[in-house]
Design a protein around this motif. Structure first.
Motif, PDB file in Angstrom:
ATOM      1  N   GLU A 153      -4.522  -5.492  10.170  1.00 27.03           N
ATOM      2  CA  GLU A 153      -5.755  -4.948   9.574  1.00 27.03           C
ATOM      3  C   GLU A 153      -6.559  -6.043   8.888  1.00 27.03           C
ATOM      4  OE1 GLU A 153      -4.455  -1.643   7.154  1.00 27.03           O
ATOM      5  OE2 GLU A 153      -4.725  -0.240   8.821  1.00 27.03           O
ATOM      6  N   ASP A 177      -1.214   6.250  10.238  1.00 23.61           N
ATOM      7  CA  ASP A 177       0.045   6.274   9.482  1.00 23.61           C
ATOM      8  C   ASP A 177       1.209   6.832  10.296  1.00 23.61           C
ATOM      9  OD1 ASP A 177      -1.192   5.232   7.240  1.00 23.61           O
ATOM     10  OD2 ASP A 177      -1.786   7.223   6.522  1.00 23.61           O
ATOM     11  N   ILE A 179      -5.101   1.282  11.297  1.00 25.23           N
ATOM     12  CA  ILE A 179      -3.868   1.737  11.941  1.00 25.23           C
ATOM     13  C   ILE A 179      -3.444   3.085  11.374  1.00 25.23           C
ATOM     14  CG2 ILE A 179      -1.419   1.209  12.298  1.00 25.23           C
ATOM     15  CD1 ILE A 179      -2.172  -1.743  12.323  1.00 25.23           C
ATOM     16  N   ILE A 188       7.535  -3.868   9.508  1.00 22.27           N
ATOM     17  CA  ILE A 188       6.433  -3.075  10.076  1.00 22.27           C
ATOM     18  C   ILE A 188       5.275  -3.001   9.094  1.00 22.27           C
ATOM     19  CG2 ILE A 188       5.740  -0.783  10.870  1.00 22.27           C
ATOM     20  CD1 ILE A 188       8.638  -0.344  11.799  1.00 22.27           C
ATOM     21  N   LYS A 189       5.596  -2.794   7.830  1.00 15.02           N
ATOM     22  CA  LYS A 189       4.565  -2.696   6.789  1.00 15.02           C
ATOM     23  C   LYS A 189       3.768  -3.994   6.690  1.00 15.02           C
ATOM     24  CE  LYS A 189       4.093  -1.341   1.931  1.00 15.02           C
ATOM     25  NZ  LYS A 189       4.834  -0.987   0.689  1.00 15.02           N
ATOM     26  N   LEU A 204       0.445   1.649  15.693  1.00 11.69           N
ATOM     27  CA  LEU A 204       1.440   0.575  15.763  1.00 11.69           C
ATOM     28  C   LEU A 204       2.803   1.195  16.051  1.00 11.69           C
ATOM     29  CD1 LEU A 204       2.350  -2.366  15.379  1.00 11.69           C
ATOM     30  CD2 LEU A 204       2.520  -1.897  12.913  1.00 11.69           C
ATOM     31  N   THR A 238       2.898   8.030  14.120  1.00 12.99           N
ATOM     32  CA  THR A 238       2.834   7.875  15.570  1.00 12.99           C
ATOM     33  C   THR A 238       2.640   9.202  16.295  1.00 12.99           C
ATOM     34  OG1 THR A 238       5.236   7.987  15.671  1.00 12.99           O
ATOM     35  CG2 THR A 238       4.256   5.800  15.576  1.00 12.99           C
ATOM     36  N   GLN A 249       1.550  -4.453   9.824  1.00 12.93           N
ATOM     37  CA  GLN A 249       0.350  -3.611   9.774  1.00 12.93           C
ATOM     38  C   GLN A 249      -0.717  -4.246   8.885  1.00 12.93           C
ATOM     39  OE1 GLN A 249       1.016   0.540   8.997  1.00 12.93           O
ATOM     40  NE2 GLN A 249      -1.030   0.863   8.153  1.00 12.93           N
ATOM     41  N   LYS A 250      -0.317  -4.738   7.718  1.00  8.16           N
ATOM     42  CA  LYS A 250      -1.261  -5.380   6.807  1.00  8.16           C
ATOM     43  C   LYS A 250      -1.920  -6.601   7.456  1.00  8.16           C
ATOM     44  CE  LYS A 250       0.679  -4.043   2.321  1.00  8.16           C
ATOM     45  NZ  LYS A 250       1.367  -4.544   1.089  1.00  8.16           N
TER      46      LYS A 250
END
Length: 636
Positions: free
Chosen positions: A412, A423, A421, A404-405, A395, A425, A408-409
């Protein structure tokens, strides 16, 4: 299963239903749902429509489905089961043919044809249908009738809900849930806890006993392997029958109580295990044997079992299994075929373990007991396998960290274990073609195939992610399958359109192994290892295919021998026209685990097997195999 699936979709025809939702209702796995959807669509094209939203019944195609010849075949089997049930329930006074035909809404000639078919089926169960005038009687011993009734109920009960409906219908006015509670609560009074499989099995046997007693069919003779009256098993059975006698005025003979008490053998420690006290409940010999066989599994399949709780639970199960074997009492598992087809690797490992246990403890295990061991293994690996199969994604977003957190949740959760995803980049550099999800449109220019989403996901964003995940996983699956096909299949090991007149299962294995030995793929003793695996549990499937293989990876070089037959032959309890004999070398063990699952999933489809069997040449066979593996992906 097919019946429950269609009826569920029919009841919910106004909406889409997810595979997970259908699996929960039907009491199976999502993979089984996909397999059965594919089968139903082979019977009536596009009967069940699939999309990213789930599954839905096409109501325009439903009338065609009802008139389909294959649907009528399903109805015919349901009719035969109805006849068997009535013959069993009325074995003393018999059943009037005309009354039965009227209840089934069929002609007398159709009913007689069904009965003729049933006569052949019943011979192997030591039962006989005799007709006197217009009355049919079922003849045979009481034990044989009860045993066959269990098999009939299990055939009807592939889904747990349907099984319960059949048992409830059989015991009539007695509530099935009350019966289950009586058994469970009485067992708890004696300190006995049990899992749902054990409880279901007990309910089944008590229900059959009640039905037979109600029909005036009693077991009066003391059985040769009766348990002592002071034993815990006998006391539990006695207490339950006393409760049922008081509630329902059912009189249980001493022979009935003795028979029922055996059902509790080996269950008394279930659910009470403390990790530090495993040796109090399980013989040291069994623990040592399991440690040895787990070590051998790790060496053979390159899969680690390093969980103490798994070993303890499996040890308890094997101890119970060993105790039951002393009185020749094994547990039924109505999910056997589903386990064998949906999880071939897990089932194969359970065969490996069962083979070692059989040899070391000098007991004989049937397919049902092997499948219970598979359940233990499957439960242990479920989380690990899901994590392993998850697609790794990255991501890229320059929003606030909290946004962002949360994003991501949501992603998923949306894909329910399908993606994970990363952790950091920096992993982009380690992956030449990463799956990238981004909120920055500039990233799209640098990474073709990336998916743009908004910081707060929209419905369109969700659809794009699902579509992209499915496309990537399908491509990876197909790429792997093509790799396996090109690597393992060899034109010198292909035998097409063979006349099976003089062939048996053993003869086919012999011919394929002999050819492999000539080509230096295996040694001739490989045949004995394949036959040993077949003895433990046949590798044939209802689709018409068999996948014989050894439990040891000792081939010089991995390969697959192929034989297609002009007509099917009997392979234990299945008709088989396609044989894929697999030989795997040690370096390919890791690939073999994945290959076995993929090839079994493919040849579990009857229409696919039929198509492959038509192949005249090796080139044509490989072309069809690759084409069908692509078709299978589109149906997943």
């Amino acid at each position: 299963m097919n019946k429950v699936l269609v009826e569920t979709l029919l009841d919910n025809s106004d909406k889409w239903m997810k595979a997970t939702e259908l699996a929960s209702i039907c009491g199976c796995t999502t993979r089984t749902i996909r397999n059965h959807v594919a089968k139903m669509n082979k019977m009536t094209e596009k009967l069940i429509v699939s999309s990213e939203k789930g599954y839905r019944l096409d109501m325009m195609k439903y009338p065609t489905f009802l008139n389909n010849k294959n649907t009528q075949e399903l109805t015919k089997r349901n009719r035969e089961i109805y006849i068997i049930r009535h013959l069993l329930e009325n074995s003393g006074r018999g059943v009037d043919i005309f009354d039965l035909a009227e209840k089934l809404y069929v002609s007398e000639s159709t009913l007689k044809a069904d009965i003729q078919q049933l006569k052949k089926e019943l011979v192997k169960s030591n039962l006989l249908i005799k007709t006197v005038g217009d009355i049919c009687f079922l003849q045979g011993s009481e034990q044989a009738k009860r045993k066959f009734m269990i098999s009939v109920l299990y055939e009807e009960g592939n889904a747990q809900n349907e099984l319960k409906e059949n048992i409830q219908e059989m015991i009539g006015h007695i509530s099935l849930s009350d019966l289950e509670n009586d058994i469970k609560e009485t067992a708890l009074q004696f300190g006995l806890e049990m899992n749902q499989y054990s409880l279901n099995n007990l309910v089944m046997h008590f229900a059959i006993t009640i039905e037979r007693i109600s029909g005036g069919n009693l077991l009066k003779k003391r059985i040769s392997h009766a348990l002592e009256m002071e034993s815990l098993e006998y006391k539990i059975a006695k207490k339950i029958t006393q409760t049922l006698e008081k509630k329902h005025a059912i009189i249980f003979s001493e022979g009935e109580i003795e028979q029922l008490s055996i059902m509790f053998v080996g269950l008394q420690q279930e659910g009470k295990l403390d990790k530090s006290s495993i040796h109090q409940f399980v013989d040291d010999k069994i623990i040592d044997i399991l440690k040895e066989v787990i070590q051998k599994v790790e060496e053979t399949y390159l899969i680690r079992f390093d969980n103490e709780d798994f070993l303890n639970k499996l040890a308890l199960h094997v101890q119970n299994l060993y105790d039951r074997s002393k009185v020749n009492n094994f547990t039924r598992n109505d999910s056997l075929l589903d386990i064998k087809m949906s999880y071939p690797l897990i089932y194969d490992i359970s065969v490996f373990i069962s083979s070692y246990i059989t040899e070391q403890l000098d007991i004989l295990l049937n397919d049902d007991e092997i499948s219970f061991i598979a359940l233990h293994i499957g439960a242990y690996f479920e989380a690990e396998l899901n994590d392993k199969e998850a697609l790794k994604a990255i991501l890229i977003s320059y929003e606030y960290p909290e946004i962002i957190k949360q994003l991501q949740k949501k992603i998923e959760r949306l894909c329910a274990g399908e993606i994970k995803i990363a952790d950091d980049t920096w992993q982009i550099e380690k992956n030449q073609q990463p799956f990238i999800i981004t909120t920055d449109r500039k990233v799209l220019l640098k990474h073709p195939g990336a998916v743009f989403v908004h910081p707060f996901l929209t419905k369109k964003d969700e659809e794009k992610i699902r579509h992209r995940v499915a496309a990537i996983k399908n491509f990876q699956h197909q790429e792997k399958m093509f790799h396996y096909i090109d690597k393992y299949f060899d034109t010198s090991l292909f035998f097409g359109q063979i006349d099976p007149a003089s062939y048996t299962k053993k003869a086919i294995i012999n011919r394929l192994v002999s050819k492999m030995a000539v080509q230096n793929y295996v040694d001739l003793n490989f045949e004995n290892l394949v036959l040993e695996r077949e003895e433990m549990s046949p590798t044939s499937f209802p689709s018409g295919a068999a996948v014989p293989h050894a439990m040891k990876m000792i081939a010089h070089k991995s390969c697959v021998g192929v034989m297609t037959l002009q007509e099917p032959i009997k392979w234990e309890n299945q008709e088989v026209s396609l044989v894929l004999l697999i030989a795997i070398s040690k370096p390919d063990v890791s690939e073999f685990n994945d290959f076995l699952e993929k090839i079994v999933e493919l040849i579990s489809e009857k229409s696919y097997v039929r198509e492959l069997t038509k192949a005249e040449t090796f080139e044509n066979f490989i072309l069809k195999l690759k084409m069908l593996s692509g078709n299978a992906l589109s149906e997943m």
